[in-house]
Design a protein around this motif. Structure first.
Motif, mmCIF file in Angstrom:
data_model
loop_
_atom_site.group_PDB
_atom_site.id
_atom_site.type_symbol
_atom_site.label_atom_id
_atom_site.label_comp_id
_atom_site.label_asym_id
_atom_site.label_seq_id
_atom_site.Cartn_x
_atom_site.Cartn_y
_atom_site.Cartn_z
ATOM 1 N N HIS A 26 49.270 41.450 36.016
ATOM 2 C CA HIS A 26 48.684 40.728 37.151
ATOM 3 C C HIS A 26 47.846 39.561 36.636
ATOM 4 C CE1 HIS A 26 46.068 39.909 40.611
ATOM 5 N NE2 HIS A 26 46.999 40.486 41.350
ATOM 6 N N PRO A 27 47.906 38.398 37.299
ATOM 7 C CA PRO A 27 47.172 37.221 36.803
ATOM 8 C C PRO A 27 45.669 37.459 36.608
ATOM 9 C CG PRO A 27 48.699 36.591 38.532
ATOM 10 C CD PRO A 27 48.730 38.087 38.470
ATOM 11 N N ASP A 28 45.095 38.316 37.423
ATOM 12 C CA ASP A 28 43.665 38.606 37.304
ATOM 13 C C ASP A 28 43.404 39.891 36.511
ATOM 14 O OD1 ASP A 28 40.904 38.223 37.778
ATOM 15 O OD2 ASP A 28 40.975 39.621 39.467
ATOM 16 N N GLY A 29 44.441 40.430 35.878
ATOM 17 C CA GLY A 29 44.274 41.612 35.042
ATOM 18 C C GLY A 29 44.351 42.918 35.809
ATOM 19 N N ILE A 30 44.393 43.982 35.074
ATOM 20 C CA ILE A 30 44.545 45.315 35.643
ATOM 21 C C ILE A 30 43.211 45.834 36.179
ATOM 22 C CG2 ILE A 30 44.130 46.465 33.437
ATOM 23 C CD1 ILE A 30 46.173 48.586 34.238
ATOM 24 N N VAL A 31 43.286 46.571 37.273
ATOM 25 C CA VAL A 31 42.169 47.393 37.730
ATOM 26 C C VAL A 31 42.616 48.835 37.557
ATOM 27 C CG1 VAL A 31 40.644 48.030 39.624
ATOM 28 C CG2 VAL A 31 41.455 45.668 39.418
ATOM 29 N N PRO A 38 34.217 57.362 32.553
ATOM 30 C CA PRO A 38 33.050 56.548 32.896
ATOM 31 C C PRO A 38 33.081 55.177 32.222
ATOM 32 C CG PRO A 38 32.386 58.788 32.382
ATOM 33 C CD PRO A 38 33.829 58.678 32.004
ATOM 34 N N VAL A 39 32.546 54.175 32.926
ATOM 35 C CA VAL A 39 32.496 52.812 32.397
ATOM 36 C C VAL A 39 31.073 52.272 32.335
ATOM 37 C CG1 VAL A 39 34.820 52.267 33.190
ATOM 38 C CG2 VAL A 39 32.873 51.812 34.693
ATOM 39 N N ASP A 40 30.129 52.999 32.916
ATOM 40 C CA ASP A 40 28.751 52.516 32.953
ATOM 41 C C ASP A 40 27.993 52.962 31.706
ATOM 42 O OD1 ASP A 40 28.888 51.333 35.636
ATOM 43 O OD2 ASP A 40 29.200 53.407 36.276
ATOM 44 N N PRO A 41 26.877 52.306 31.386
ATOM 45 C CA PRO A 41 26.174 52.615 30.135
ATOM 46 C C PRO A 41 25.602 54.033 30.114
ATOM 47 C CG PRO A 41 25.421 50.525 31.082
ATOM 48 C CD PRO A 41 26.261 51.185 32.117
ATOM 49 N N VAL A 42 25.521 54.581 28.912
ATOM 50 C CA VAL A 42 24.776 55.823 28.723
ATOM 51 C C VAL A 42 23.301 55.521 28.977
ATOM 52 C CG1 VAL A 42 24.080 57.595 27.059
ATOM 53 C CG2 VAL A 42 26.439 56.723 27.057
ATOM 54 N N PRO A 43 22.623 56.296 29.814
ATOM 55 C CA PRO A 43 21.217 56.004 30.119
ATOM 56 C C PRO A 43 20.347 55.958 28.872
ATOM 57 C CG PRO A 43 22.100 57.569 31.697
ATOM 58 C CD PRO A 43 23.151 57.387 30.644
ATOM 59 N N GLU A 44 19.395 55.047 28.871
ATOM 60 C CA GLU A 44 18.565 54.794 27.694
ATOM 61 C C GLU A 44 17.843 56.033 27.170
ATOM 62 O OE1 GLU A 44 17.028 52.597 24.563
ATOM 63 O OE2 GLU A 44 18.610 52.087 25.998
ATOM 64 N N PRO A 45 17.227 56.876 28.012
ATOM 65 C CA PRO A 45 16.547 58.057 27.454
ATOM 66 C C PRO A 45 17.485 58.989 26.687
ATOM 67 C CG PRO A 45 15.883 57.690 29.728
ATOM 68 C CD PRO A 45 17.028 56.765 29.463
ATOM 69 N N ARG A 286 32.792 53.826 46.120
ATOM 70 C CA ARG A 286 33.592 54.657 47.013
ATOM 71 C C ARG A 286 33.734 54.001 48.380
ATOM 72 N NH1 ARG A 286 32.470 58.704 50.831
ATOM 73 N NH2 ARG A 286 34.023 60.403 50.898
ATOM 74 N N ALA A 287 32.632 53.482 48.907
ATOM 75 C CA ALA A 287 32.674 52.854 50.220
ATOM 76 C C ALA A 287 33.600 51.641 50.224
ATOM 77 C CB ALA A 287 31.261 52.450 50.643
ATOM 78 N N VAL A 288 33.524 50.834 49.170
ATOM 79 C CA VAL A 288 34.361 49.630 49.087
ATOM 80 C C VAL A 288 35.838 50.010 49.000
ATOM 81 C CG1 VAL A 288 34.954 47.655 47.615
ATOM 82 C CG2 VAL A 288 32.555 48.189 48.089
ATOM 83 N N ALA A 348 40.493 56.758 41.335
ATOM 84 C CA ALA A 348 39.205 57.040 40.704
ATOM 85 C C ALA A 348 38.176 55.970 41.059
ATOM 86 C CB ALA A 348 39.362 57.123 39.183
ATOM 87 N N LEU A 349 36.931 56.393 41.118
ATOM 88 C CA LEU A 349 35.819 55.470 41.381
ATOM 89 C C LEU A 349 35.258 54.881 40.095
ATOM 90 C CD1 LEU A 349 33.868 57.665 43.975
ATOM 91 C CD2 LEU A 349 35.803 56.133 44.386
ATOM 92 N N THR A 350 35.887 55.215 38.977
ATOM 93 C CA THR A 350 35.329 54.858 37.669
ATOM 94 C C THR A 350 35.866 53.520 37.179
ATOM 95 O OG1 THR A 350 37.036 56.271 36.716
ATOM 96 C CG2 THR A 350 34.836 57.209 36.937
ATOM 97 N N ALA A 351 35.445 52.473 37.848
ATOM 98 C CA ALA A 351 35.672 51.101 37.374
ATOM 99 C C ALA A 351 34.396 50.325 37.684
ATOM 100 C CB ALA A 351 36.872 50.469 38.065
ATOM 101 N N THR A 352 34.206 49.237 36.994
ATOM 102 C CA THR A 352 32.990 48.451 37.217
ATOM 103 C C THR A 352 32.970 47.894 38.633
ATOM 104 O OG1 THR A 352 34.009 46.401 36.457
ATOM 105 C CG2 THR A 352 32.920 47.783 34.783
ATOM 106 N N ASP A 353 31.788 47.502 39.084
ATOM 107 C CA ASP A 353 31.661 46.925 40.426
ATOM 108 C C ASP A 353 32.602 45.741 40.611
ATOM 109 O OD1 ASP A 353 29.683 48.784 40.834
ATOM 110 O OD2 ASP A 353 28.018 47.360 40.641
ATOM 111 N N SER A 354 32.699 44.894 39.608
ATOM 112 C CA SER A 354 33.530 43.691 39.738
ATOM 113 C C SER A 354 35.010 44.044 39.847
ATOM 114 C CB SER A 354 33.304 42.742 38.555
ATOM 115 O OG SER A 354 33.699 43.348 37.341
ATOM 116 N N ARG A 355 35.464 45.067 39.102
ATOM 117 C CA ARG A 355 36.874 45.432 39.176
ATOM 118 C C ARG A 355 37.185 46.164 40.478
ATOM 119 N NH1 ARG A 355 39.042 41.884 37.385
ATOM 120 N NH2 ARG A 355 41.008 42.927 36.863
ATOM 121 N N VAL A 356 36.240 46.943 40.965
ATOM 122 C CA VAL A 356 36.420 47.592 42.270
ATOM 123 C C VAL A 356 36.541 46.538 43.357
ATOM 124 C CG1 VAL A 356 35.240 48.967 44.037
ATOM 125 C CG2 VAL A 356 35.383 49.806 41.688
ATOM 126 N N LYS A 357 35.700 45.509 43.308
ATOM 127 C CA LYS A 357 35.779 44.431 44.290
ATOM 128 C C LYS A 357 37.110 43.681 44.178
ATOM 129 C CE LYS A 357 30.789 43.738 44.657
ATOM 130 N NZ LYS A 357 29.633 42.861 44.327
#
Length: 365
Positions: A26-31, A38-45, A286-288, A348-357
């Motif tokens: 796809h021209p804009d890449g795969i989602v 998971p794609v989000d950072p491991v929490p700092e603590p 999920r809502a999006v 799956a809901l496990t993609a970044t906000d930008s890729r979900v959008k």
């Protein structure tokens, strides 16, 4: 020795590769909404705790440090409403998939024994039975099973793939039936902190088990609630008569969680804030996705919890996979989880906000 192909089904994700190539073109890449990684950072603590324990030259213990066992017992009481959980009631494991795959073997099951799991289910339940050369059966209602030779009953609430949640009443009825027939209940509760339209209940809750942990064990993972899939961090909680022998077997097998990971789990289970933040991320995604899928003509079933939307266009799941791949979106075909999923896909809901959008934009324009 029998060939691997005789003992195990084909690895399902290999079948998805051609569709992944289509989506990637796809021209804009795969989602990629197929594998729930998971794609989000491991929490700092958690990262700080891991780093602080990095100088760990000695072997870790299979049972975990006392601090880890304390953290698990506190969490089961605080989050699950469990009562009477002690160190004897808990056991760290090296990720929940390893546990699911090898548990029937570690329990000593084999030919003539039966393992049961939901008709729509995580494929590794079947793999575990096959590795032990045990028989297996899929169910819609476990209390309708023939209990003869049934040794292990898997529950999965919230469900992967459907997101279905068993009510407190359903769990109570199932636990009572299993005890009546001497069947061990393993409740896979890895998504229990990700309820959206309902609050999932654990088999460890005293209103489910009557205040007794006999014959029940729950499985928990930090992969999704804390973004620790790369750490392989999970644990069991429940009947000491089951966990004690498992601990001895796992000692012999060297199945030990690394010392830095143990320290990270202590930090993760002691902090609710990062779980709240991650839940909000997933709720927004999920809502999006739900709105966009419905607008595109999908129907969503169950999906009241977990990290997935169980969606259908009332056609073959592979036709749906191909349809979405042409739009650069990769999803999992429902038949990966059993023939009953043949007309569904798991999103799956496990993609970044930008890729979900990006996925939502492709579905609605």
């Amino acid at each position: 020795m029998s060939a691997v192909s005789d003992r195990l089904p084909a690895f399902p994700w290999d079948k998805l590769e051609p569709y992944k190539k289509t989506a990637a073109a796809h021209p804009d890449g795969i989602v990629d909404l197929s594998v729930g990684t998971p794609v989000d950072p491991v929490p700092e603590p958690i990262r700080k705790a891991l780093s602080a324990a990095a100088d760990s030259p000695g072997y870790p213990t299979v049972w975990g440090t006392p601090e880890l066992r304390d953290a698990i017992t506190r969490w089961t009481e605080h989050r699950l409403g469990a009562r009477g959980i002690t160190h004897r009631h808990v056991l760290p494991v090296v990720g929940s998939k390893e546990l699911v795959a090898w548990l029937p073997t570690q329990l000593g099951l084999g030919p003539g024994d039966k393992v049961a799991f939901p008709r729509l289910a995580y494929p590794t339940y079947e793999v575990g039975a096959r590795l032990a050369r045990a028989q297996y059966v899929a169910y819609d209602d476990p209390t309708e099973l023939d209990p003869a030779d049934l040794k292990l009953l898997w529950l999965n609430s919230p469900s992967n793939p459907t997101g279905r949640v068993l009510s407190k009443g359903e769990l109570t009825r199932i636990v009572a039936w299993a005890r009546e027939h001497g069947v061990l209940v393993l409740s896979d509760e890895c998504y229990i902190e990700l309820g959206w339209e309902t609050d999932p209940v654990s088999v460890l809750h005293p209103e489910v088990n009557g205040g007794s942990h006999d014959g029940i064990v729950s499985v928990h993972s930090l992969s999704k609630r804390s973004n620790l899939a790369g750490y392989r961090a999970a644990f069991l909680a429940g009947d000491p008569a089951v966990l004690g022998p498992l601990l001895q077997i796992r000692k012999h097998g060297g199945m030990m969680t690394s010392a830095p990971t143990q320290a990270a789990v202590v930090a993760a289970l002691g902090d609710d804030e990062h779980v709240r933040v991650q839940r909000e991320r997933y709720a927004a995604r999920r809502a999006v996705l739900r709105e966009a899928l419905v607008a595109h003509g999908f129907r969503i079933e169950h999906s009241e919890a977990s990290l997935y939307l169980w969606a259908t266009r009332d056609e073959s799941c592979w036709d749906t996979v191909a349809h979405l791949a042409e739009r650069g979106i990769l999803v999992a075909p429902g038949d990966f989880y059993g023939p009953a999923g043949a007309r569904f896909v798991r999103v799956a809901l496990t993609a970044t906000d930008s890729r979900v959008k990006a996925a939502a934009h492709r579905l609605t324009t």
